[in-house]
Enzyme design. Structure first.
Site, mmCIF file in Angstrom:
data_model
loop_
_atom_site.group_PDB
_atom_site.id
_atom_site.type_symbol
_atom_site.label_atom_id
_atom_site.label_comp_id
_atom_site.label_asym_id
_atom_site.label_seq_id
_atom_site.Cartn_x
_atom_site.Cartn_y
_atom_site.Cartn_z
ATOM 1 N N LYS A 13 0.830 -1.217 0.000
ATOM 2 C CA LYS A 13 0.000 0.000 0.000
ATOM 3 C C LYS A 13 0.862 1.263 0.000
ATOM 4 C CE LYS A 13 -2.269 -0.986 3.841
ATOM 5 N NZ LYS A 13 -1.639 -2.287 4.207
ATOM 6 N N ARG A 88 -9.440 0.731 9.005
ATOM 7 C CA ARG A 88 -9.021 -0.638 9.311
ATOM 8 C C ARG A 88 -10.079 -1.396 10.091
ATOM 9 N NH1 ARG A 88 -3.059 0.421 9.055
ATOM 10 N NH2 ARG A 88 -1.955 -1.502 9.404
ATOM 11 N N ARG A 127 11.619 -6.308 4.785
ATOM 12 C CA ARG A 127 11.378 -4.884 4.513
ATOM 13 C C ARG A 127 12.313 -3.998 5.332
ATOM 14 N NH1 ARG A 127 5.408 -2.323 4.784
ATOM 15 N NH2 ARG A 127 5.497 -2.777 7.012
ATOM 16 N N ARG A 160 11.462 -1.924 10.852
ATOM 17 C CA ARG A 160 10.413 -1.541 11.809
ATOM 18 C C ARG A 160 10.311 -2.601 12.912
ATOM 19 N NH1 ARG A 160 5.079 0.017 8.363
ATOM 20 N NH2 ARG A 160 4.168 -1.064 10.144
ATOM 21 N N ARG A 171 -0.226 -9.120 13.313
ATOM 22 C CA ARG A 171 -0.809 -8.083 12.442
ATOM 23 C C ARG A 171 -1.660 -8.724 11.347
ATOM 24 N NH1 ARG A 171 4.298 -5.443 10.503
ATOM 25 N NH2 ARG A 171 2.997 -3.954 9.368
HETATM 26 P P1 AMP Z 1 0.941 0.504 9.073
HETATM 27 O O1 AMP Z 1 2.156 1.321 8.840
HETATM 28 O O2 AMP Z 1 -0.249 0.967 8.277
HETATM 29 O O3 AMP Z 1 1.190 -0.984 8.926
HETATM 30 O O4 AMP Z 1 0.512 0.738 10.614
HETATM 31 C C1 AMP Z 1 1.387 0.382 11.663
HETATM 32 C C2 AMP Z 1 0.619 0.251 12.970
HETATM 33 O O5 AMP Z 1 -0.003 1.501 13.284
HETATM 34 C C3 AMP Z 1 -0.540 -0.759 12.949
HETATM 35 O O6 AMP Z 1 -0.112 -2.082 13.210
HETATM 36 C C4 AMP Z 1 -1.413 -0.202 14.067
HETATM 37 O O7 AMP Z 1 -0.894 -0.496 15.350
HETATM 38 C C5 AMP Z 1 -1.289 1.303 13.852
HETATM 39 N N1 AMP Z 1 -2.310 1.806 12.888
HETATM 40 C C6 AMP Z 1 -2.095 2.360 11.668
HETATM 41 N N2 AMP Z 1 -3.256 2.698 11.075
HETATM 42 C C7 AMP Z 1 -4.240 2.341 11.946
HETATM 43 C C8 AMP Z 1 -5.658 2.404 11.912
HETATM 44 N N3 AMP Z 1 -6.321 2.903 10.839
HETATM 45 N N4 AMP Z 1 -6.341 1.927 12.991
HETATM 46 C C9 AMP Z 1 -5.708 1.435 14.065
HETATM 47 N N5 AMP Z 1 -4.366 1.333 14.166
HETATM 48 C C10 AMP Z 1 -3.628 1.783 13.113
#
Ligand code: AMP
Length: 216
Positions: A13, A88, A127, A160, A171
């Protein structure tokens, strides 16, 4: 053009959002990036979010909905935006509808990027992200020219914390349980565009371009 990028962690994404920013000149709005910046800066938001993120859990809806409600009002989002990592959960999707109704706009396309689970684990464990500009690389599939150094800005690359194998499985479970119901939600609304997310970055970008320009 108001677009949501939907898909499991590791589907690409963020990478595809960056291509779309250049192609359509609209901002990428990534709740993950906003939260990581808050954690780095040690703000109240960062302190609240950090534990959830480290465990691979979702940050509470109330928190991310507040972030998005503010962000989408900013000037650079008036011509459109690419939502990357939001919504989400169903309550987030419903809150987004009401935020957009208040702004007198609506989602044009929901692009769902589909990749199988074992490939996602391989993508996520390899990654590496840039500390400077957030660009993402992969040790095997998309290596930087010089190991550990960003091709784009020369910043250092890091893994990360939540890209370690145990957290990745968590996740992916969270995605399956809480996020994947959004596919049916948007299918019913008629805005879902499903994309095969396997293969190389350019091929996936080309598929997205085709669905968004109606040339498939
Ligand atoms: P990402 O970079 O999108 O994979 O997000 C990393 C982490 O941030 C996720 O595993 C969640 O802990 C938190 N996070 C990001 N976006 C959301 C969302 N829309 N709702 C809840 N937690 C989020």
């Amino acid at each position: 053009m108001d677009v949501i990028l939907l898909g499991p962690p590791g589907a690409g994404k963020g990478t595809q959002a960056k291509f779309m920013v250049d192609r359509w000149n609209i901002p990428q709005v990534s709740t993950g990036d906003i939260l990581r910046a808050a954690v780095r800066e040690g703000t109240g938001l960062g302190v609240e979010a950090r534990g959830f993120m480290d465990r691979g859990e979702l940050v509470p809806d109330r928190v991310v909905i507040g972030i998005i409600a503010e962000r989408l009002k900013e000037d650079d989002a008036t011509g459109g935006f690419i939502l990357d990592g939001f919504p989400r959960t169903l309550p987030q999707a419903e809150a987004l509808e009401s935020i957009l109704t208040d702004l007198d706009r609506n989602i044009d396309h929901v692009v769902s990027i589909e990749v199988d689970e074992e490939e996602l684990v391989d993508r996520l464990t390899g990654r590496r992200m840039c500390k400077g500009c957030g660009e993402s690389f992969h040790v095997l599939f998309n290596p930087p020219q010089n190991e550990g150094v960003c091709d784009r800005c020369g910043g250092g690359l890091y893994q990360r914390d939540d890209d370690k194998e145990g957290t990745i499985r968590q996740r992916l479970n969270v995605y399956r349980d809480q996020t994947s119901p959004l596919i049916a939600f948007y299918r019913e609304k008629g805005s879902l565009r499903e994309i095969d997310g396997s293969g190389n970055i350019q091929d996936i970008s080309a598929r997205i371009e085709q669905v968004l320009t109606g040339t498939e």
